[in-house]
Design a protein around this motif. Structure first.
Motif, PDB file in Angstrom:
ATOM      1  N   LYS A  22      -5.121   9.898  -8.214  1.00  0.00           N
ATOM      2  CA  LYS A  22      -5.921   8.675  -8.205  1.00  0.00           C
ATOM      3  C   LYS A  22      -5.037   7.526  -7.713  1.00  0.00           C
ATOM      4  CE  LYS A  22      -8.545  10.217 -12.261  1.00  0.00           C
ATOM      5  NZ  LYS A  22      -8.881   9.917 -13.683  1.00  0.00           N
ATOM      6  N   LEU A  23      -5.672   6.440  -7.299  1.00  0.00           N
ATOM      7  CA  LEU A  23      -4.931   5.281  -6.822  1.00  0.00           C
ATOM      8  C   LEU A  23      -4.742   4.283  -7.954  1.00  0.00           C
ATOM      9  CD1 LEU A  23      -6.549   4.645  -3.315  1.00  0.00           C
ATOM     10  CD2 LEU A  23      -4.273   5.572  -3.795  1.00  0.00           C
ATOM     11  N   ALA A  24      -3.492   4.010  -8.303  1.00  0.00           N
ATOM     12  CA  ALA A  24      -3.179   3.054  -9.363  1.00  0.00           C
ATOM     13  C   ALA A  24      -3.011   1.670  -8.747  1.00  0.00           C
ATOM     14  CB  ALA A  24      -1.906   3.464 -10.093  1.00  0.00           C
ATOM     15  N   LEU A  25      -3.851   0.731  -9.175  1.00  0.00           N
ATOM     16  CA  LEU A  25      -3.811  -0.625  -8.636  1.00  0.00           C
ATOM     17  C   LEU A  25      -3.024  -1.580  -9.532  1.00  0.00           C
ATOM     18  CD1 LEU A  25      -7.454  -1.103  -7.288  1.00  0.00           C
ATOM     19  CD2 LEU A  25      -5.468  -0.068  -6.193  1.00  0.00           C
ATOM     20  N   GLY A  26      -2.197  -1.032 -10.400  1.00  0.00           N
ATOM     21  CA  GLY A  26      -1.384  -1.882 -11.263  1.00  0.00           C
ATOM     22  C   GLY A  26      -1.083  -1.203 -12.580  1.00  0.00           C
ATOM     23  N   HIS A  27      -0.388  -1.926 -13.440  1.00  0.00           N
ATOM     24  CA  HIS A  27      -0.147  -1.442 -14.806  1.00  0.00           C
ATOM     25  C   HIS A  27       0.267  -2.601 -15.702  1.00  0.00           C
ATOM     26  CE1 HIS A  27       4.186  -1.718 -14.161  1.00  0.00           C
ATOM     27  NE2 HIS A  27       4.173  -0.773 -13.230  1.00  0.00           N
ATOM     28  N   ARG A  28       0.311  -2.311 -16.981  1.00  0.00           N
ATOM     29  CA  ARG A  28       0.648  -3.336 -17.966  1.00  0.00           C
ATOM     30  C   ARG A  28       2.112  -3.742 -17.866  1.00  0.00           C
ATOM     31  NH1 ARG A  28      -1.533  -1.702 -23.795  1.00  0.00           N
ATOM     32  NH2 ARG A  28      -0.245   0.130 -23.459  1.00  0.00           N
ATOM     33  N   GLY A 176     -10.103  14.905   1.390  1.00  0.00           N
ATOM     34  CA  GLY A 176     -11.517  15.079   1.690  1.00  0.00           C
ATOM     35  C   GLY A 176     -12.417  14.568   0.584  1.00  0.00           C
ATOM     36  N   LYS A 177     -11.846  13.828  -0.354  1.00  0.00           N
ATOM     37  CA  LYS A 177     -12.610  13.312  -1.493  1.00  0.00           C
ATOM     38  C   LYS A 177     -12.547  11.792  -1.526  1.00  0.00           C
ATOM     39  CE  LYS A 177     -11.559  17.393  -4.315  1.00  0.00           C
ATOM     40  NZ  LYS A 177     -10.935  17.870  -5.577  1.00  0.00           N
ATOM     41  N   LYS A 178     -13.498  11.190  -2.234  1.00  0.00           N
ATOM     42  CA  LYS A 178     -13.523   9.751  -2.408  1.00  0.00           C
ATOM     43  C   LYS A 178     -12.435   9.346  -3.399  1.00  0.00           C
ATOM     44  CE  LYS A 178     -16.592   5.934  -3.733  1.00  0.00           C
ATOM     45  NZ  LYS A 178     -17.960   5.565  -4.207  1.00  0.00           N
ATOM     46  N   ALA A 179     -11.726   8.271  -3.090  1.00  0.00           N
ATOM     47  CA  ALA A 179     -10.633   7.823  -3.946  1.00  0.00           C
ATOM     48  C   ALA A 179     -11.156   7.255  -5.260  1.00  0.00           C
ATOM     49  CB  ALA A 179      -9.796   6.768  -3.225  1.00  0.00           C
ATOM     50  N   THR A 180     -10.441   7.549  -6.350  1.00  0.00           N
ATOM     51  CA  THR A 180     -10.725   6.976  -7.667  1.00  0.00           C
ATOM     52  C   THR A 180      -9.667   5.920  -7.969  1.00  0.00           C
ATOM     53  OG1 THR A 180     -11.667   9.060  -8.466  1.00  0.00           O
ATOM     54  CG2 THR A 180     -10.980   7.458 -10.122  1.00  0.00           C
ATOM     55  N   LEU A 181     -10.108   4.727  -8.340  1.00  0.00           N
ATOM     56  CA  LEU A 181      -9.195   3.621  -8.613  1.00  0.00           C
ATOM     57  C   LEU A 181      -9.024   3.429 -10.121  1.00  0.00           C
ATOM     58  CD1 LEU A 181     -10.626   1.044  -6.026  1.00  0.00           C
ATOM     59  CD2 LEU A 181      -8.947   2.860  -5.648  1.00  0.00           C
ATOM     60  N   PHE A 182      -7.812   3.097 -10.555  1.00  0.00           N
ATOM     61  CA  PHE A 182      -7.555   2.873 -11.978  1.00  0.00           C
ATOM     62  C   PHE A 182      -6.264   2.084 -12.110  1.00  0.00           C
ATOM     63  CE2 PHE A 182      -4.444   5.996 -11.327  1.00  0.00           C
ATOM     64  CZ  PHE A 182      -3.677   6.191 -12.480  1.00  0.00           C
ATOM     65  N   LYS A 183      -5.860   1.790 -13.355  1.00  0.00           N
ATOM     66  CA  LYS A 183      -4.573   1.155 -13.632  1.00  0.00           C
ATOM     67  C   LYS A 183      -3.804   2.015 -14.620  1.00  0.00           C
ATOM     68  CE  LYS A 183      -4.247  -3.238 -14.360  1.00  0.00           C
ATOM     69  NZ  LYS A 183      -4.453  -4.599 -14.920  1.00  0.00           N
ATOM     70  N   ILE A 199       5.934  -7.849  -3.494  1.00  0.00           N
ATOM     71  CA  ILE A 199       5.591  -6.905  -2.428  1.00  0.00           C
ATOM     72  C   ILE A 199       4.305  -6.172  -2.826  1.00  0.00           C
ATOM     73  CG2 ILE A 199       6.364  -4.923  -1.076  1.00  0.00           C
ATOM     74  CD1 ILE A 199       9.237  -5.659  -1.930  1.00  0.00           C
ATOM     75  N   PRO A 200       3.286  -6.144  -1.970  1.00  0.00           N
ATOM     76  CA  PRO A 200       2.070  -5.391  -2.294  1.00  0.00           C
ATOM     77  C   PRO A 200       2.422  -3.947  -2.658  1.00  0.00           C
ATOM     78  CG  PRO A 200       1.707  -6.737  -0.351  1.00  0.00           C
ATOM     79  CD  PRO A 200       3.177  -6.833  -0.668  1.00  0.00           C
ATOM     80  N   THR A 201       1.960  -3.513  -3.825  1.00  0.00           N
ATOM     81  CA  THR A 201       2.367  -2.216  -4.383  1.00  0.00           C
ATOM     82  C   THR A 201       1.149  -1.444  -4.850  1.00  0.00           C
ATOM     83  OG1 THR A 201       4.498  -3.144  -5.118  1.00  0.00           O
ATOM     84  CG2 THR A 201       3.758  -1.113  -6.187  1.00  0.00           C
ATOM     85  N   ILE A 202       1.185  -0.134  -4.621  1.00  0.00           N
ATOM     86  CA  ILE A 202       0.117   0.743  -5.098  1.00  0.00           C
ATOM     87  C   ILE A 202       0.767   2.020  -5.606  1.00  0.00           C
ATOM     88  CG2 ILE A 202      -0.356   2.066  -2.970  1.00  0.00           C
ATOM     89  CD1 ILE A 202      -3.392   1.453  -3.571  1.00  0.00           C
ATOM     90  N   GLY A 203       0.067   2.763  -6.477  1.00  0.00           N
ATOM     91  CA  GLY A 203       0.626   3.988  -7.026  1.00  0.00           C
ATOM     92  C   GLY A 203      -0.247   5.191  -6.733  1.00  0.00           C
ATOM     93  N   MET A 204       0.406   6.319  -6.453  1.00  0.00           N
ATOM     94  CA  MET A 204      -0.322   7.572  -6.235  1.00  0.00           C
ATOM     95  C   MET A 204       0.670   8.721  -6.297  1.00  0.00           C
ATOM     96  SD  MET A 204      -1.628  10.186  -4.313  1.00  0.00           S
ATOM     97  CE  MET A 204      -3.155  10.838  -3.655  1.00  0.00           C
ATOM     98  N   GLY A 205       0.393   9.674  -7.183  1.00  0.00           N
ATOM     99  CA  GLY A 205       1.309  10.801  -7.291  1.00  0.00           C
ATOM    100  C   GLY A 205       0.663  12.001  -7.958  1.00  0.00           C
ATOM    101  N   PRO A 206       1.269  13.158  -7.825  1.00  0.00           N
ATOM    102  CA  PRO A 206       0.763  14.378  -8.465  1.00  0.00           C
ATOM    103  C   PRO A 206       1.110  14.410  -9.945  1.00  0.00           C
ATOM    104  CG  PRO A 206       2.797  14.854  -7.317  1.00  0.00           C
ATOM    105  CD  PRO A 206       2.479  13.410  -7.030  1.00  0.00           C
TER     106      PRO A 206
END
Length: 238
Positions: A22-28, A176-183, A199-206
């Protein structure tokens, strides 16, 4: 440190911590805090001659528990955890003359050092206890001494940001799937890239983020492949 030493100025940062693709748009954010009380030492056989620093801090412990209950009831606030208690005495048969609490305060967007300071002032009100922001000191694997004031603000990336839009397309191209966004609920070195350096930052990993640092943490090979495809694809989409 790496950016300053090597004169690197990244346009974007991708954090590869576990996110189940999933795409992480931030964190605490995270603040490490201490509360210290001082007492008077005496022999353990004559405790009435001393002032036990542990007893002086017991009411503050109750206040910390009450603060967490209050924060848990407010969806816009973070959390507080009493993570360690230390006491100091000349021996095991002496009244301790110092007691220290360590707090892990997680921060939501909108919470600041000023708002946390008001909370800490309230925790020690009416006592002679002192609270401080914890100063982390350590050595790197090369032996370099480092120190860091442990107050890290939260961060988030907007859904309409260029990096978010490119990442959404990269997820689709890679899986091939729609991205899921979360924090993320936990913290990463996005503290440095997003909060401190802007710096604009995003997270995504296995891997499952709920298993991070757990005994049975594992990672599905297919997710590793999917993440690698994403990392290659996002470069083409920016």
């Amino acid at each position: 440190y790496l950016c300053e030493k090597n004169e690197i100025s990244p346009n974007f940062v991708v954090i590869c911590e576990p996110s189940s693709l999933k795409l992480a748009l931030g964190h605490r954010g995270r603040a490490m805090l201490t509360i210290t009380t001082e007492g008077v030492s005496s022999h353990g056989s004559s405790p009435e001659l001393g002032v036990n620093a542990i007893y002086k801090i017991k009411n503050i412990i109750g206040r910390i528990e009450e603060l967490q209950s209050k924060l848990a009831a407010d969806n816009t606030s973070g959390s507080v955890t009493l993570s360690r208690i230390e006491s100091k005495a000349v021996s095991l048969n002496a009244v301790p003359d110092q007691c220290k609490l360590y707090l892990d305060r997680r921060l939501e967007v909108g919470e600041t050092e000023t708002s946390v300071a008001k909370e800490m002032d309230a925790l020690v009100e009416g006592t002679k206890a002192i609270w401080e922001i914890y100063e982390i000191t350590d050595k790197t694997w090369t032996g370099k001494s480092v120190s860091c004031r442990a107050f890290f603000l939260p961060w988030e990336l907007k859904e309409d940001h260029l990096l978010t839009r490119a990442s959404i397309k990269a997820v689709n191209d890679a899986t091939g799937k729609k991205a899921t966004l979360f924090k993320w609920n936990f913290s990463t070195n996005g503290f440095a890239s997003a909060s401190k350096m802007g710096i604009p930052t995003i997270g995504m990993g296995p891997g499952n983020p709920e298993l991070a640092h757990c005994r049975d943490e594992c990672c599905d090979i297919s997710e590793i492949v999917g993440a690698l495809k994403f990392y290659a694809s996002i470069v083409n989409n920016l």
